[in-house]
Design a protein around this motif. Structure first.
Motif, PDB file in Angstrom:
ATOM      1  N   LEU A   1       0.850  -1.176   0.000  1.00 33.60           N
ATOM      2  CA  LEU A   1       0.000   0.000   0.000  1.00 33.60           C
ATOM      3  C   LEU A   1       0.896   1.239   0.000  1.00 33.60           C
ATOM      4  CD1 LEU A   1      -3.104   0.544   0.172  1.00 33.60           C
ATOM      5  CD2 LEU A   1      -2.759   0.910   2.626  1.00 33.60           C
ATOM      6  N   GLU A   2       0.553   2.206  -0.840  1.00 29.93           N
ATOM      7  CA  GLU A   2       1.345   3.435  -0.939  1.00 29.93           C
ATOM      8  C   GLU A   2       0.438   4.648  -0.775  1.00 29.93           C
ATOM      9  OE1 GLU A   2       4.738   5.348  -3.868  1.00 29.93           O
ATOM     10  OE2 GLU A   2       3.084   4.209  -4.755  1.00 29.93           O
ATOM     11  N   ALA A   3       0.821   5.559   0.124  1.00 31.06           N
ATOM     12  CA  ALA A   3       0.081   6.795   0.348  1.00 31.06           C
ATOM     13  C   ALA A   3       0.953   7.980  -0.040  1.00 31.06           C
ATOM     14  CB  ALA A   3      -0.337   6.911   1.816  1.00 31.06           C
ATOM     15  N   THR A   4       0.367   8.950  -0.739  1.00 29.75           N
ATOM     16  CA  THR A   4       1.116  10.120  -1.199  1.00 29.75           C
ATOM     17  C   THR A   4       0.354  11.394  -0.849  1.00 29.75           C
ATOM     18  OG1 THR A   4       0.089  10.034  -3.389  1.00 29.75           O
ATOM     19  CG2 THR A   4       2.169   8.862  -3.098  1.00 29.75           C
ATOM     20  N   LEU A   5       1.116  12.473  -0.717  1.00 33.80           N
ATOM     21  CA  LEU A   5       0.542  13.787  -0.452  1.00 33.80           C
ATOM     22  C   LEU A   5       1.358  14.832  -1.184  1.00 33.80           C
ATOM     23  CD1 LEU A   5      -0.806  15.317   2.796  1.00 33.80           C
ATOM     24  CD2 LEU A   5       1.047  16.507   1.611  1.00 33.80           C
ATOM     25  N   HIS A   6       0.669  15.740  -1.872  1.00 32.61           N
ATOM     26  CA  HIS A   6       1.336  16.857  -2.549  1.00 32.61           C
ATOM     27  C   HIS A   6       0.589  18.137  -2.214  1.00 32.61           C
ATOM     28  CE1 HIS A   6       3.331  19.299  -5.589  1.00 32.61           C
ATOM     29  NE2 HIS A   6       2.134  19.694  -5.993  1.00 32.61           N
ATOM     30  N   ALA A   7       1.313  19.113  -1.689  1.00 32.72           N
ATOM     31  CA  ALA A   7       0.708  20.395  -1.316  1.00 32.72           C
ATOM     32  C   ALA A   7       1.559  21.532  -1.856  1.00 32.72           C
ATOM     33  CB  ALA A   7       0.582  20.504   0.206  1.00 32.72           C
ATOM     34  N   HIS A   8       0.895  22.528  -2.409  1.00 34.90           N
ATOM     35  CA  HIS A   8       1.598  23.706  -2.929  1.00 34.90           C
ATOM     36  C   HIS A   8       0.772  24.934  -2.592  1.00 34.90           C
ATOM     37  CE1 HIS A   8       4.152  26.139  -5.529  1.00 34.90           C
ATOM     38  NE2 HIS A   8       3.039  26.689  -5.983  1.00 34.90           N
ATOM     39  N   MET A   9       1.443  25.951  -2.057  1.00 37.27           N
ATOM     40  CA  MET A   9       0.744  27.160  -1.645  1.00 37.27           C
ATOM     41  C   MET A   9       1.604  28.379  -1.932  1.00 37.27           C
ATOM     42  SD  MET A   9      -1.046  27.981   2.025  1.00 37.27           S
ATOM     43  CE  MET A   9      -2.155  26.605   1.752  1.00 37.27           C
ATOM     44  N   GLU A  10       0.941  29.451  -2.377  1.00 39.38           N
ATOM     45  CA  GLU A  10       1.612  30.720  -2.642  1.00 39.38           C
ATOM     46  C   GLU A  10       0.919  31.801  -1.811  1.00 39.38           C
ATOM     47  OE1 GLU A  10       1.507  31.363  -6.820  1.00 39.38           O
ATOM     48  OE2 GLU A  10       2.531  29.477  -7.293  1.00 39.38           O
ATOM     49  N   PRO A  11       1.355  31.984  -0.574  1.00 34.29           N
ATOM     50  CA  PRO A  11       0.693  32.974   0.294  1.00 34.29           C
ATOM     51  C   PRO A  11       0.828  34.398  -0.213  1.00 34.29           C
ATOM     52  CG  PRO A  11       2.681  32.104   1.323  1.00 34.29           C
ATOM     53  CD  PRO A  11       2.436  31.274   0.113  1.00 34.29           C
ATOM     54  N   THR A  12       1.904  34.695  -0.932  1.00 30.75           N
ATOM     55  CA  THR A  12       2.078  36.013  -1.554  1.00 30.75           C
ATOM     56  C   THR A  12       2.568  35.811  -2.979  1.00 30.75           C
ATOM     57  OG1 THR A  12       4.410  36.279  -0.900  1.00 30.75           O
ATOM     58  CG2 THR A  12       2.739  36.961   0.705  1.00 30.75           C
ATOM     59  N   ALA A  13       2.709  36.913  -3.700  1.00 32.17           N
ATOM     60  CA  ALA A  13       3.130  36.826  -5.097  1.00 32.17           C
ATOM     61  C   ALA A  13       4.568  36.360  -5.237  1.00 32.17           C
ATOM     62  CB  ALA A  13       2.956  38.181  -5.784  1.00 32.17           C
ATOM     63  N   SER A  14       5.394  36.529  -4.211  1.00 29.36           N
ATOM     64  CA  SER A  14       6.813  36.192  -4.322  1.00 29.36           C
ATOM     65  C   SER A  14       7.226  34.972  -3.503  1.00 29.36           C
ATOM     66  CB  SER A  14       7.666  37.387  -3.890  1.00 29.36           C
ATOM     67  OG  SER A  14       7.378  37.762  -2.552  1.00 29.36           O
ATOM     68  N   TRP A  15       6.343  34.504  -2.623  1.00 31.36           N
ATOM     69  CA  TRP A  15       6.680  33.356  -1.782  1.00 31.36           C
ATOM     70  C   TRP A  15       5.838  32.149  -2.176  1.00 31.36           C
ATOM     71  CZ3 TRP A  15      10.560  32.911   1.742  1.00 31.36           C
ATOM     72  CH2 TRP A  15      11.175  34.085   2.172  1.00 31.36           C
TER      73      TRP A  15
END
Length: 299
Positions: free
Chosen positions: A130-144
């Motif tokens: 069994l394989e579990a994966t997680l991908h998260a991407h966030m841009e709180p501001t225009a440069s970060w």
């Protein structure tokens, strides 16, 4: 999609087929399933490696099954609590995959009585996990921006050869669990800072799964810092000037060597009237009248 193949090797008719299915279930949900029959012939190294190869190896045959579930959380829900966050500035995806494979005559290199590894056929092997994966991407501001990737795998790979002394043992160099976590924080026009953590569980180096062949779990950590491309003012002009200077120095060096060689030839000229041949220190002979050497350097 459906894919099927047919081959012949060693006089045996072999078949392979794969049937993957991926469907969108709505609301960011994707469901997948796949079934395949596989074949793997022994390599030349497996068969004929000097003093270690096994010419009696048989081809591997296997059946593979897989099901998967993936869910992507709507971006609007993720960004609703971020002030001034643009649409599409956040992504969160989780996945779960289950798999099982049954292989006959799997080829493994195992240690012999002399301690040297040799290829052998394992009558029956069963692998599931069994394989579990997680991908998260966030841009709180225009440069970060912040990106997180994580995965965890549980694996059970065992010898299922009936009547074997190793029946039920873990396959060599397989690990029952492994995981990975990677985090990257990026700043526009500056670069990124990342961290990576890997873990793998124990392994056995011998098919008998003895204590002497047990390798303990291992965890590694890595930290990286990457800058965006940059240039130092005047670097290109300095490099061009250095190249031109080296080229001129090389040309002057060659010209000096040729001039010295020409002087040495002029100092050792001699004439032989009996043979009508002119000789000089360079070792070349010239029939007929006296002729000077001409040297030139091309740049």
């Amino acid at each position: 999609a459906v894919r099927a193949g047919r081959d012949r090797a060693g006089g045996d008719e072999l078949r392979a087929a794969a049937v993957p299915i991926v469907r969108g279930a709505g609301g960011g949900v994707r469901v997948g399933a796949a079934y395949s029959r596989s074949f793997h012939a022994p390599t030349l190294d497996d068969l004929y490696w000097i003093s270690l190869g096994n010419p009696n190896l048989q081809a591997e045959h296997g059946e593979n099954r897989q099901v998967s579930l993936e869910y992507t959380i709507p971006s609007a829900w993720l960004t609703s609590w971020l002030p001034q966050a643009a649409a599409g500035a956040a992504l969160l995806r989780v996945g779960l995959t289950g798999f099982k494979a049954d292989i006959t005559n799997e080829i493994l290199w195992l240690p012999g009585l002399d301690g040297r590894d040799r290829p052998v056929n394992i009558g029956a092997v069963s692998t599931s996990g069994l394989e579990a994966t997680l991908h998260a991407h966030m841009e709180p501001t225009a440069s970060w921006s912040v990106t997180l990737d994580a995965g965890y795998t549980m694996l059970d790979a065992r010898d299922r050869t009936v009547g074997s002394a190793n029946y039920g043992n873990e396959l060599t160099y397989t690990t029952p669990s492994s995981s990975l976590v990677a985090l990257e924080i990026s700043k526009a026009r500056l670069g990124s800072l990342g961290g990576l953590i890997r873990y793998r569980g124990h392994k056995f180096t011998d098919p008998s799964n003895t204590t002497a062949g047990w390798l303990p779990p291992v965890t590694t950590e890595d930290v990286t810092f990457t800058t965006t491309p940059f240039a130092v003012a005047g670097t290109a002009a300095f490099a061009r000037a250095g190249f031109v200077g080296c080229h001129l120095f090389f040309c002057a060096f060659v010209a000096a060597k040729l001039f010295a060689f020409h002087r040495s030839c002029a100092g050792f000229r001699e004439h032989s009237s009996a043979k009508g041949r002119h000789r000089c220190g360079c070792g070349r002979g010239h029939r007929g009248i006296h002729r000077e050497h001409a040297f030139g350097v091309g740049v």
